[in-house]
Write an enzyme that holds these catalytic residues in place. Structure first.
Site, PDB file in Angstrom:
ATOM      1  N   GLY A 104       0.835  -1.197   0.000  1.00 59.16           N
ATOM      2  CA  GLY A 104       0.000   0.000   0.000  1.00 59.16           C
ATOM      3  C   GLY A 104       0.865   1.239   0.000  1.00 59.16           C
ATOM      4  O   GLY A 104       2.068   1.168   0.283  1.00 59.16           O
ATOM      5  N   CYS A 131       5.278  -6.308   1.579  1.00 60.21           N
ATOM      6  CA  CYS A 131       5.725  -4.921   1.497  1.00 60.21           C
ATOM      7  C   CYS A 131       5.095  -4.091   2.622  1.00 60.21           C
ATOM      8  O   CYS A 131       5.409  -4.298   3.780  1.00 60.21           O
ATOM      9  CB  CYS A 131       5.395  -4.382   0.122  1.00 60.21           C
ATOM     10  SG  CYS A 131       6.410  -2.981  -0.314  1.00 60.21           S
ATOM     11  N   TYR A 132       4.164  -3.207   2.340  1.00 56.39           N
ATOM     12  CA  TYR A 132       3.523  -2.449   3.424  1.00 56.39           C
ATOM     13  C   TYR A 132       2.918  -3.406   4.456  1.00 56.39           C
ATOM     14  O   TYR A 132       2.975  -3.150   5.664  1.00 56.39           O
ATOM     15  CB  TYR A 132       2.445  -1.512   2.851  1.00 56.39           C
ATOM     16  CG  TYR A 132       1.712  -0.713   3.910  1.00 56.39           C
ATOM     17  CD1 TYR A 132       2.309   0.391   4.503  1.00 56.39           C
ATOM     18  CD2 TYR A 132       0.435  -1.096   4.350  1.00 56.39           C
ATOM     19  CE1 TYR A 132       1.664   1.117   5.499  1.00 56.39           C
ATOM     20  CE2 TYR A 132      -0.224  -0.381   5.347  1.00 56.39           C
ATOM     21  CZ  TYR A 132       0.399   0.726   5.909  1.00 56.39           C
ATOM     22  OH  TYR A 132      -0.239   1.436   6.894  1.00 56.39           O
ATOM     23  N   HIS A 218       7.624  -8.111  -3.844  1.00 52.85           N
ATOM     24  CA  HIS A 218       6.286  -8.465  -4.339  1.00 52.85           C
ATOM     25  C   HIS A 218       6.302  -9.846  -5.008  1.00 52.85           C
ATOM     26  O   HIS A 218       6.786  -9.976  -6.123  1.00 52.85           O
ATOM     27  CB  HIS A 218       5.804  -7.409  -5.346  1.00 52.85           C
ATOM     28  CG  HIS A 218       5.437  -6.134  -4.683  1.00 52.85           C
ATOM     29  ND1 HIS A 218       4.197  -5.898  -4.166  1.00 52.85           N
ATOM     30  CD2 HIS A 218       6.179  -5.033  -4.409  1.00 52.85           C
ATOM     31  CE1 HIS A 218       4.171  -4.692  -3.617  1.00 52.85           C
ATOM     32  NE2 HIS A 218       5.364  -4.151  -3.753  1.00 52.85           N
ATOM     33  N   GLU A 220       3.773 -11.417  -6.138  1.00 55.13           N
ATOM     34  CA  GLU A 220       2.665 -11.565  -7.079  1.00 55.13           C
ATOM     35  C   GLU A 220       2.988 -11.113  -8.488  1.00 55.13           C
ATOM     36  O   GLU A 220       2.256 -11.433  -9.423  1.00 55.13           O
ATOM     37  CB  GLU A 220       1.435 -10.806  -6.549  1.00 55.13           C
ATOM     38  CG  GLU A 220       1.539  -9.285  -6.509  1.00 55.13           C
ATOM     39  CD  GLU A 220       2.259  -8.734  -5.264  1.00 55.13           C
ATOM     40  OE1 GLU A 220       3.041  -9.472  -4.655  1.00 55.13           O
ATOM     41  OE2 GLU A 220       2.053  -7.546  -4.945  1.00 55.13           O
ATOM     42  N   GLY A 274     -20.000 -12.609 -27.085  1.00 52.38           N
ATOM     43  CA  GLY A 274     -18.753 -12.541 -26.319  1.00 52.38           C
ATOM     44  C   GLY A 274     -18.710 -13.647 -25.280  1.00 52.38           C
ATOM     45  O   GLY A 274     -19.738 -14.242 -24.945  1.00 52.38           O
ATOM     46  N   ASP A 276     -18.145 -13.770 -21.942  1.00 55.94           N
ATOM     47  CA  ASP A 276     -18.767 -13.678 -20.614  1.00 55.94           C
ATOM     48  C   ASP A 276     -20.264 -13.972 -20.666  1.00 55.94           C
ATOM     49  O   ASP A 276     -20.776 -14.786 -19.894  1.00 55.94           O
ATOM     50  CB  ASP A 276     -18.544 -12.293 -19.995  1.00 55.94           C
ATOM     51  CG  ASP A 276     -17.076 -11.948 -19.900  1.00 55.94           C
ATOM     52  OD1 ASP A 276     -16.251 -12.878 -19.944  1.00 55.94           O
ATOM     53  OD2 ASP A 276     -16.738 -10.754 -19.811  1.00 55.94           O
ATOM     54  N   SER A 277     -20.959 -13.315 -21.589  1.00 56.48           N
ATOM     55  CA  SER A 277     -22.412 -13.542 -21.644  1.00 56.48           C
ATOM     56  C   SER A 277     -22.699 -14.968 -22.097  1.00 56.48           C
ATOM     57  O   SER A 277     -23.700 -15.568 -21.696  1.00 56.48           O
ATOM     58  CB  SER A 277     -23.105 -12.525 -22.549  1.00 56.48           C
ATOM     59  OG  SER A 277     -22.782 -12.727 -23.896  1.00 56.48           O
ATOM     60  N   ALA A 278     -21.807 -15.522 -22.908  1.00 56.03           N
ATOM     61  CA  ALA A 278     -22.005 -16.895 -23.377  1.00 56.03           C
ATOM     62  C   ALA A 278     -21.869 -17.892 -22.228  1.00 56.03           C
ATOM     63  O   ALA A 278     -22.667 -18.823 -22.090  1.00 56.03           O
ATOM     64  CB  ALA A 278     -21.000 -17.213 -24.478  1.00 56.03           C
ATOM     65  N   LYS A 418     -11.075 -13.417 -15.611  1.00 51.80           N
ATOM     66  CA  LYS A 418     -11.337 -13.762 -17.014  1.00 51.80           C
ATOM     67  C   LYS A 418     -10.804 -15.140 -17.399  1.00 51.80           C
ATOM     68  O   LYS A 418     -11.457 -15.911 -18.096  1.00 51.80           O
ATOM     69  CB  LYS A 418     -10.695 -12.694 -17.908  1.00 51.80           C
ATOM     70  CG  LYS A 418     -11.035 -12.816 -19.362  1.00 51.80           C
ATOM     71  CD  LYS A 418     -12.311 -12.099 -19.634  1.00 51.80           C
ATOM     72  CE  LYS A 418     -12.671 -12.085 -21.095  1.00 51.80           C
ATOM     73  NZ  LYS A 418     -13.883 -11.305 -21.316  1.00 51.80           N
TER      74      LYS A 418
END
Ligand code: XMP
Length: 562
Positions: A104, A131-132, A218, A220, A274, A276-278, A418
């Site tokens: 942060g 980190c923070y 970090h 990640e 698309g 996502d909707s599929a 995603k």
């Protein structure tokens, strides 16, 4: 609450994604993200199944926080990102097995610096401060943090003092890590030992016997290649998670949850083609079958065969109820003479809402509206000050949704990233072509025709686009490329065909690589492929006599031309 450095992009600016000048942003960009906005509708919150074990990432405002959650999920451990001051009652319902305190922008010795709630330590669950987050642990458990003489930013080599810590299982004795900090640990809290060091940070990793650890770097980010192994060790070895967060499990849980939520109600879903909707449609259909009706609006701005393909997959292959609305004339008529790209978007969005509402009203009483909201959208909304549920993503490809419909929202993907959505799609047996479809903008071909839109121009662009897609797929490059398409520029130029001079359209070819939308590079397509595409377009598409290749990256350009 510390505000994350993510951007809340207002609806009007949906198209242009500002790229931060922040140098750290390169890593954050790994978070695949779609930007959206929309109107709030009544929300029915889908709470995760309580038995599922999870790691809780407490967000202290780092731009990497969401990335931590994503990395832990990649280790098949469910993980949620929550504000650092979230009350215990909410955390408890997630069945936590350990805490990660994120980085942060604050300094722990500042007045009112955000700290971890007491329950983090009182729960006796393992804690990993990054980190923070490491400085928070140090301060709260009685150590000392000071401002370093110089900031440490960028690559460093981490050397382990001993490889015995379970955090380091399977790691090399030294490995590159990514640093980004100004403050440093001057004195460790009682009971802690230094587990590793770098040239500029004598105390780069700390740990005690109670499973509390701190990392100055970090783990990640992609620049820390062993970082994922460290996060995995924390989640599996130290927190004892089973690592059973798989998409197969998600699907099963999700289907029973959807069944319970919907009961005998009726659901509508705006299908866009698309991914996502599929995936949303397929999941809900699995759960409640014909209680779901999909509405697929053909706005006349889609690619060749797109309507047929979508209909075939959902209706013929998957047996869903689909209302196919041919609204091409309405859209094209309303777009007549419109040249401003943002006005095009607005017109298309408004028209979509009208058509969608009309169709939905024909169905009779509907109770639920399904949407493909993803986890980054939820987090983004929460960080922007509104409640996560109040700001709902309007699916890119379908525009905003009618607020007066007062439907309950059902968002089965709201806890997924995603890449997880794609995995769900594959597990559900959806066609690969649909699951891996390149992004296609909601306003469709309208923003790939520079200037005003006519049926003739749409036909030209559709034919050129068809050639591009066909050749890119034949060359097996479709999945490697983020987006590939043709643009019908407003320019006409002179050419010669046989004995005749021609005066025809200039088509631009755009092919980009990207990890997500925010930066992109033009693809170094093989010359032979470029030659084939160009030849085919000028030969097969009447009215086009010149093809150029766009060799600009984003930034400074954007992916789309409008
Ligand atoms: P740009 O051109 O800003 O595009 O680099 C970034 C990504 O967003 C898509 N895009 C849109 N998608 N509605 C959408 O649904 C829009 O108005 C829109 N404008 C751009 C673009 O295709 C790319 O993936």
């Amino acid at each position: 609450m510390v505000k994350r450095k993510t951007k809340n992009i207002p609806d009007a600016d949906i198209h242009r994604v500002t790229t931060s000048g922040d140098i750290e942003v390169s890593t954050y960009l790994e978070i695949a993200k779609e930007i959206g906005g929309g109107q709030p509708v009544a929300v029915s919150e889908v709470t995760p199944v309580t038995k599922r074990e999870s790691i809780i990432v407490m967000d202290f405002g780092s731009q990497y926080s969401l990335l931590i959650a994503r990395r832990i999920r990649e280790c098949q451990v469910y993980c949620e990102l929550v504000p650092y001051d979230t009350p215990w009652e909410k955390i408890e319902s997630l069945n936590p097995k350990g805490f990660v305190l994120s980085g942060g922008p604050a300094s722990v010795y500042q007045k009112n610096a955000p700290l971890a709630p007491a329950y983090v330590y009182e729960s006796h669950l393992p804690v990993l401060g990054i980190c923070y987050g490491m400085q928070v642990i140090t301060k709260q458990l009685g150590g000392q943090v000071t401002a370093g003489e110089k900031k440490e930013y960028g690559h460093a080599i981490l050397h382990l003092n001993s490889s015995e810590s379970p955090l380091f299982t399977g790691l090399e004795d030294s490995a590159p890590v990514w640093m980004s900090h100004g403050d440093r640990i001057e004195e460790m809290p009682p009971g802690f030992t230094a587990l590793a060091y770098t040239e500029n940070s004598p105390i780069a990793v700390i740990g005690n016997r109670d499973g509390i650890y701190g990392l100055q770097f970090h783990p990640e980010v992609a620049h820390t290649p062993q970082g994922k192994a460290i996060l995995k060790n924390f989640a599996i070895e130290i927190c004892g998670c089973k690592g059973n967060w798989t998409m197969g499990n998600f699907i099963n849980e999700s289907i029973s949850r959807i069944k319970k939520q919907i009961g005998k109600g009726k659901v509508i879903n705006a299908l866009s083609g698309g991914v996502d909707s599929a995936v949303v449609a397929t999941l809900i259909h699995r759960a409640v079958g014909n209680q779901l009706t999909c509405i697929f609006v053909d706005n006349g701005l889609l690619r060749r065969e797109e309507v047929e393909r979508t209909f075939k997959v959902f209706n013929e292959n998957l047996g869903m109820k689909i209302i196919h609305v041919d609204a091409a004339d309405r859209f094209i008529d309303r777009l007549k003479g419109v040249v401003d790209p943002e006005v095009k978007r607005k017109v298309i969005g408004e028209e979509f809402i009208e058509v969608f509402e009309e169709e939905a009203n024909k169905i009779g009483k509907v109770d639920f509206l399904a949407q493909g909201t993803l986890y980054p959208d939820v987090i983004e909304s929460a960080a922007s000050g509104s409640t996560a549920s109040a700001k709902i993503k309007s699916h890119h490809n379908v525009g905003g949704l009618p607020s007066k419909m007062r439907l309950q929202l059902i968002e089965p993907l709201r806890y997924l990233f995603k890449d997880e959505v794609r995995q769900v799609g594959m597990e559900l047996g959806m066609p690969e072509e649909m699951v891996w479809r390149q992004p296609f903008p909601g306003p469709g071909l309208a923003i790939r025709i520079i200037g005003d839109i006519t049926r003739e121009k749409l036909e030209i662009l559709r034919s050129a686009d068809y050639v591009v897609m066909n050749e890119i797929k034949k060359a097996n490059l479709y999945r490697q490329l983020w987006q590939t398409f043709a643009v019908l520029t407003g320019i006409k130029s002179t050419g010669v065909m046989g004995d005749y001079r021609t005066y025809g359209y200039l088509v631009a070819l755009r092919a980009v690589t990207s990890d997500d939308v925010m930066t992109a590079d033009w693809a170094r397509l093989p010359y032979d492929l470029l030659a084939r595409i160009s030849n085919r377009i000028v030969n097969e598409v009447p009215g086009v006599n010149r093809v150029v290749y766009d060799i600009t990256s984003k930034p400074p350009s954007t992916i789309e031309w409008e």
